[in-house]
Scaffold this motif. Sequence first.
Motif, PDB file in Angstrom:
ATOM      1  N   PHE A 196      23.388  10.315  17.056  1.00 56.96           N
ATOM      2  CA  PHE A 196      22.505  10.450  18.264  1.00 56.96           C
ATOM      3  C   PHE A 196      22.309  11.779  18.777  1.00 56.96           C
TER       4      PHE A 196
ATOM      5  N   VAL B 124      17.894  10.253  14.724  1.00 58.53           N
ATOM      6  CA  VAL B 124      18.744   9.353  15.054  1.00 58.53           C
ATOM      7  C   VAL B 124      19.367   8.851  13.412  1.00 58.53           C
TER       8      VAL B 124
ATOM      9  N   LEU C  83      18.842   9.242  23.148  1.00 55.85           N
ATOM     10  CA  LEU C  83      19.113   8.312  23.855  1.00 55.85           C
ATOM     11  C   LEU C  83      19.576   8.713  25.122  1.00 55.85           C
ATOM     12  N   ASP C  84      19.555   7.812  26.256  1.00 53.79           N
ATOM     13  CA  ASP C  84      20.314   8.286  27.376  1.00 53.79           C
ATOM     14  C   ASP C  84      21.883   8.259  27.088  1.00 53.79           C
ATOM     15  N   ASP C  85      22.549   9.326  27.539  1.00 52.54           N
ATOM     16  CA  ASP C  85      24.019   9.148  27.290  1.00 52.54           C
ATOM     17  C   ASP C  85      24.444   7.920  27.904  1.00 52.54           C
TER      18      ASP C  85
ATOM     19  N   MET D 175      24.382   5.019  25.421  1.00 53.26           N
ATOM     20  CA  MET D 175      24.568   5.401  23.954  1.00 53.26           C
ATOM     21  C   MET D 175      25.289   4.178  23.153  1.00 53.26           C
TER      22      MET D 175
ATOM     23  N   GLY E 117      29.007   3.531  22.541  1.00 53.58           N
ATOM     24  CA  GLY E 117      29.895   4.571  23.435  1.00 53.58           C
ATOM     25  C   GLY E 117      30.478   3.765  24.335  1.00 53.58           C
TER      26      GLY E 117
ATOM     27  N   ASP F 188      27.836  -1.073  22.866  1.00 53.34           N
ATOM     28  CA  ASP F 188      28.080  -1.004  21.289  1.00 53.34           C
ATOM     29  C   ASP F 188      27.846  -2.279  20.605  1.00 53.34           C
TER      30      ASP F 188
END
Length: 358
Positions: free
Chosen positions: A269, A243, A274-276, A279, A282, A286
């Motif tokens: 990432f 990352v 990380l889990d979508d 994110m 995302g 944020d």
Amino acid sequence: MRNEPDDDTRFSGLAPIDGPAPPAGDPPKRRLPFRWFWPMLAGAAIAFVLRLAFSGAPGHGYSAMLGTFIFLAPALCGAVTVYVAERIERRSWTYYLVAPWLSTALFVLGTLFVFIEGLICAIVVVPVFAVMGSLGGFAMGLVCRVTNWPKPALYSFAVLPLVLGAIEPQFPNPERLSSTARTLFIAAPPERVWHEINNAGAIRPEELGDAWAYRIGVPMPVSGVTQETPEGRVRMVRWQKQVHFEELVIEWEPARHVRWRYRFAPDSFPAGALDDHVMIGGHYFDLRESGYTLVPRDGGTELRLDVSWRVSTRFNWYADRLAQFLLGDFSEHILRFYKARSEATATADAHTGPMIRP
């Protein structure tokens, strides 16, 4: 005057369909093994199928982060659990509330097993799923006890998420901006603390402690170094699992204050880091800005860390509290990291002379 029938007679139509009682002397019917387990498995299975349907991209129809899925999938899981259990034998009100906990847990474990969900999402969503599963189970138990149409009610309940999953994305998610702050005293001069903040390299896992974010799978920081670039000062940050992202410095007062905003690239990432759904940067979450303030006090430094973020979901009341907890705990561990490094190097400087680089 005609007596009113009791509850068992009035609701006998909802009793398990086992057929007429066998004549005296007939051997008892063989029952399925593990009968207690089948209702939970049925509830988990229907929720798993619904999760497969809710595989849309963030911000689009049938995303697993829609409020429709987060609230109705575990509720349907609990409702199916109770419906199947009632077909076997009458259950208690306690069963309606507690049995869905196991079925929703099985559902979450199933999604982890086939890699539909990541560990971070699974852990943070379990409390919501448990509550909604209990509500769904209680509602179905009530329907089974006081109506003659539990099956139509269940069918309607199963269709509802599919309908709302297409409608909900037409309306923007509410947005909530929040922040947290932590302060720690460091027995080292501000210049030393300032140096450590802007030159945090070769970070070892044991230096960071066991913050809850790390426990649930968030990668640990590896380095954070401020550099001069054509666009100004930028703090280059690297975490485990490859990352990487940048922190653009927007306020800079040497040995007193620094503040930056985050910048994430498409490859910040890597897949699996990380889990979508969670994110950073995302659709739903944020990090906005962070800043350190250094105040000389009692021969040392009072170091304050401020962090701000955004959550954009249908369940901000839960997501924001979770962010408050995780980021507050994370901030405390980061401050302890700088305290340990600053005090260790300050002690070394006292014996060998200052080693702070410009």
